[in-house]
Design an enzyme around this catalytic site. Structure first.
Site, PDB file in Angstrom:
ATOM      1  N   TYR A 136      -6.562   7.837  -4.366  1.00 28.86           N
ATOM      2  CA  TYR A 136      -5.787   7.286  -3.239  1.00 28.86           C
ATOM      3  C   TYR A 136      -6.552   7.413  -1.920  1.00 28.86           C
ATOM      4  O   TYR A 136      -6.581   6.474  -1.118  1.00 28.86           O
ATOM      5  CB  TYR A 136      -4.457   8.041  -3.181  1.00 28.86           C
ATOM      6  CG  TYR A 136      -3.451   7.565  -2.166  1.00 28.86           C
ATOM      7  CD1 TYR A 136      -2.643   6.452  -2.421  1.00 28.86           C
ATOM      8  CD2 TYR A 136      -3.251   8.253  -0.975  1.00 28.86           C
ATOM      9  CE1 TYR A 136      -1.684   6.040  -1.505  1.00 28.86           C
ATOM     10  CE2 TYR A 136      -2.293   7.857  -0.054  1.00 28.86           C
ATOM     11  CZ  TYR A 136      -1.510   6.749  -0.324  1.00 28.86           C
ATOM     12  OH  TYR A 136      -0.561   6.347   0.585  1.00 28.86           O
ATOM     13  N   LYS A 189      -7.663   4.335   0.432  1.00 28.04           N
ATOM     14  CA  LYS A 189      -7.164   4.218   1.811  1.00 28.04           C
ATOM     15  C   LYS A 189      -8.316   4.229   2.830  1.00 28.04           C
ATOM     16  O   LYS A 189      -8.218   3.594   3.887  1.00 28.04           O
ATOM     17  CB  LYS A 189      -6.146   5.316   2.109  1.00 28.04           C
ATOM     18  CG  LYS A 189      -4.836   5.162   1.331  1.00 28.04           C
ATOM     19  CD  LYS A 189      -4.227   3.789   1.502  1.00 28.04           C
ATOM     20  CE  LYS A 189      -2.747   3.735   1.153  1.00 28.04           C
ATOM     21  NZ  LYS A 189      -2.223   2.351   1.222  1.00 28.04           N
TER      22      LYS A 189
HETATM   23  P1  NAP Z   1       7.167   3.030  -1.898  1.00 23.54           P
HETATM   24  O1  NAP Z   1       8.511   3.432  -1.383  1.00 23.54           O
HETATM   25  O2  NAP Z   1       6.691   3.595  -3.184  1.00 23.54           O
HETATM   26  O3  NAP Z   1       7.117   1.435  -1.941  1.00 23.54           O
HETATM   27  C1  NAP Z   1       6.001   0.754  -2.412  1.00 23.54           C
HETATM   28  C2  NAP Z   1       6.433  -0.582  -2.983  1.00 23.54           C
HETATM   29  O4  NAP Z   1       5.250  -1.260  -3.456  1.00 23.54           O
HETATM   30  C3  NAP Z   1       7.382  -0.433  -4.186  1.00 23.54           C
HETATM   31  O5  NAP Z   1       8.501  -1.290  -4.045  1.00 23.54           O
HETATM   32  C4  NAP Z   1       6.494  -0.850  -5.355  1.00 23.54           C
HETATM   33  O6  NAP Z   1       7.185  -1.468  -6.426  1.00 23.54           O
HETATM   34  C5  NAP Z   1       5.571  -1.857  -4.703  1.00 23.54           C
HETATM   35  N1  NAP Z   1       4.393  -2.118  -5.516  1.00 23.54           N
HETATM   36  C6  NAP Z   1       3.665  -1.227  -6.239  1.00 23.54           C
HETATM   37  N2  NAP Z   1       2.675  -1.841  -6.894  1.00 23.54           N
HETATM   38  C7  NAP Z   1       2.766  -3.159  -6.597  1.00 23.54           C
HETATM   39  C8  NAP Z   1       2.026  -4.308  -6.985  1.00 23.54           C
HETATM   40  N3  NAP Z   1       0.980  -4.212  -7.810  1.00 23.54           N
HETATM   41  N4  NAP Z   1       2.408  -5.513  -6.494  1.00 23.54           N
HETATM   42  C9  NAP Z   1       3.474  -5.620  -5.666  1.00 23.54           C
HETATM   43  N5  NAP Z   1       4.207  -4.562  -5.265  1.00 23.54           N
HETATM   44  C10 NAP Z   1       3.867  -3.350  -5.726  1.00 23.54           C
HETATM   45  O7  NAP Z   1       6.016   3.366  -0.837  1.00 23.54           O
HETATM   46  P2  NAP Z   1       6.039   3.584   0.755  1.00 23.54           P
HETATM   47  O8  NAP Z   1       6.108   5.051   1.000  1.00 23.54           O
HETATM   48  O9  NAP Z   1       7.007   2.670   1.404  1.00 23.54           O
HETATM   49  O10 NAP Z   1       4.528   3.167   1.091  1.00 23.54           O
HETATM   50  C11 NAP Z   1       4.152   1.861   1.544  1.00 23.54           C
HETATM   51  C12 NAP Z   1       2.672   1.849   1.868  1.00 23.54           C
HETATM   52  O11 NAP Z   1       2.393   2.851   2.858  1.00 23.54           O
HETATM   53  C13 NAP Z   1       1.772   2.173   0.686  1.00 23.54           C
HETATM   54  O12 NAP Z   1       0.575   1.423   0.771  1.00 23.54           O
HETATM   55  C14 NAP Z   1       1.477   3.641   0.875  1.00 23.54           C
HETATM   56  O13 NAP Z   1       0.287   4.015   0.240  1.00 23.54           O
HETATM   57  C15 NAP Z   1       1.389   3.718   2.380  1.00 23.54           C
HETATM   58  N6  NAP Z   1       1.630   5.067   2.913  1.00 23.54           N
HETATM   59  C16 NAP Z   1       2.804   5.743   2.716  1.00 23.54           C
HETATM   60  C17 NAP Z   1       2.974   7.013   3.254  1.00 23.54           C
HETATM   61  C18 NAP Z   1       4.245   7.809   3.084  1.00 23.54           C
HETATM   62  O14 NAP Z   1       4.280   8.976   3.524  1.00 23.54           O
HETATM   63  N7  NAP Z   1       5.301   7.284   2.484  1.00 23.54           N
HETATM   64  C19 NAP Z   1       1.934   7.613   3.971  1.00 23.54           C
HETATM   65  C20 NAP Z   1       0.743   6.900   4.147  1.00 23.54           C
HETATM   66  C21 NAP Z   1       0.607   5.634   3.621  1.00 23.54           C
HETATM   67  P3  NAP Z   1       7.710  -0.611  -7.717  1.00 23.54           P
HETATM   68  O15 NAP Z   1       8.806   0.226  -7.213  1.00 23.54           O
HETATM   69  O16 NAP Z   1       8.160  -1.641  -8.683  1.00 23.54           O
HETATM   70  O17 NAP Z   1       6.524   0.194  -8.166  1.00 23.54           O
END
Ligand code: NAP
Length: 253
Positions: free
Chosen positions: A154, A158
């Site tokens: 990851y 990133k």
């Molecule tokens: P999340 O709640 O897990 O949501 C991610 C969404 O992406 C889910 O609905 C998932 O679908 C979908 N997804 C996964 N693989 C996919 C694919 N191949 N094609 C289309 N959709 C797909 O994550 P989040 O926390 O909102 O994070 C959003 C972004 O921010 C990500 O890139 C994450 O790495 C980044 N981020 C998050 C945090 C944090 O603290 N939360 C921190 C830094 C960066 P499914 O449910 O069906 O898998």
């Protein structure tokens, strides 16, 4: 484009979490929004939230790491909403493990969704931005780009997205297109809840422990990230490109 014409935004991984908050926020800014996620039915809540507030949105099922699905999704969006000129590459997955236990499959999955997915989506959408002479790309990086135990895959993906963003800014700038990255710290979503589950902590305790390490003394909410993305995708941000903004409640570098 006339000033009355609505710009079309695409947000990937927008069924929930940061993507859903971003889709809702961009719709509130007057964008028509394509809500992409793996399962089209899972996008229903986000679309309903937008339309209930008087906005315009459609749900699109696509795996961003699959070239044919990405091309079909962008063709459908163009047909139903118009040519997209705003793209938020947000879809993401975790496959955390210490390096010696990490499988090649878990490495590949993370690279495919974050890096290949962002590449394929940007490639499919950029031609519409070039035609329009205007575009905004925002890629979701992470504080993990700076290194994080258990996240060799990851953090590499990133950090890779930061290089990808800067290159997009250099190549596409002459077409009126900007590219920036937002790098969130700890945001309360299903993704961080899954991490709490994995380490055997309740989510409330996990968030409290994280908040204690953050200068503003709270964890982030999806809307904190949506606010930053709204700035980068805004009409007024045309001279801001190739930047990485850490949105983490304190300084990171
Ligand atoms: P999340 O709640 O897990 O949501 C991610 C969404 O992406 C889910 O609905 C998932 O679908 C979908 N997804 C996964 N693989 C996919 C694919 N191949 N094609 C289309 N959709 C797909 O994550 P989040 O926390 O909102 O994070 C959003 C972004 O921010 C990500 O890139 C994450 O790495 C980044 N981020 C998050 C945090 C944090 O603290 N939360 C921190 C830094 C960066 P499914 O449910 O069906 O898998």
């Amino acid at each position: 484009m006339s000033t009355t014409e609505q710009r079309v935004a695409v947000v990937t991984g927008a069924a929930r979490g940061i993507g859903a908050a971003t889709a809702v926020r961009l719709a509130a800014e007057g964008r028509a929004v394509a809500v992409i996620d793996l399962d089209e039915a899972a996008c229903k809540d986000t679309v309903e939230k937008i339309t209930a507030a008087g906005g315009k949105a459609i749900a699109v099922g696509a795996d961003v790491s699959d070239e044919a699905q990405v091309e079909a999704a962008v063709a459908r969006i163009t047909e139903e909403l118009g040519a997209p000129t705003i793209l938020v590459n947000n879809a993401g997955v975790l496959r955390d493990n210490l390096l010696f236990k990490m499988s090649a499959a878990d490495w590949d999955t993370v690279m495919n969704v974050h890096l290949r997915g962002s590449f394929l989506m940007t490639k499919a959408v950029q031609k519409h931005m070039v035609d329009a002479g205007w575009g905004r790309v925002v890629n979701l990086s992470s504080s993990s780009a700076l290194g994080n135990r258990g996240q060799a895959n990851y953090s590499a993906a990133k950090a890779g997205l930061q290089g990808f963003t800067k290159t997009l800014a250099i190549e596409l700038g002459k077409f009126g297109i900007t590219a920036n990255a937002v790098a969130p710290g700890f945001i309360a979503t299903e993704m961080t809840k899954a991490t709490a589950d994995r380490v055997g902590m309740g989510f409330e305790d996990f968030k409290k422990a994280a908040a204690g390490q953050i200068p503003v003394q709270r964890v982030g909410e999806p809307e904190d990230i949506a606010n930053a993305i709204a700035f980068f995708t805004g009409e007024a941000a045309g001279f801001v490109s190739g930047q990485v903004l850490y949105v983490a409640g304190g300084p990171l570098d």
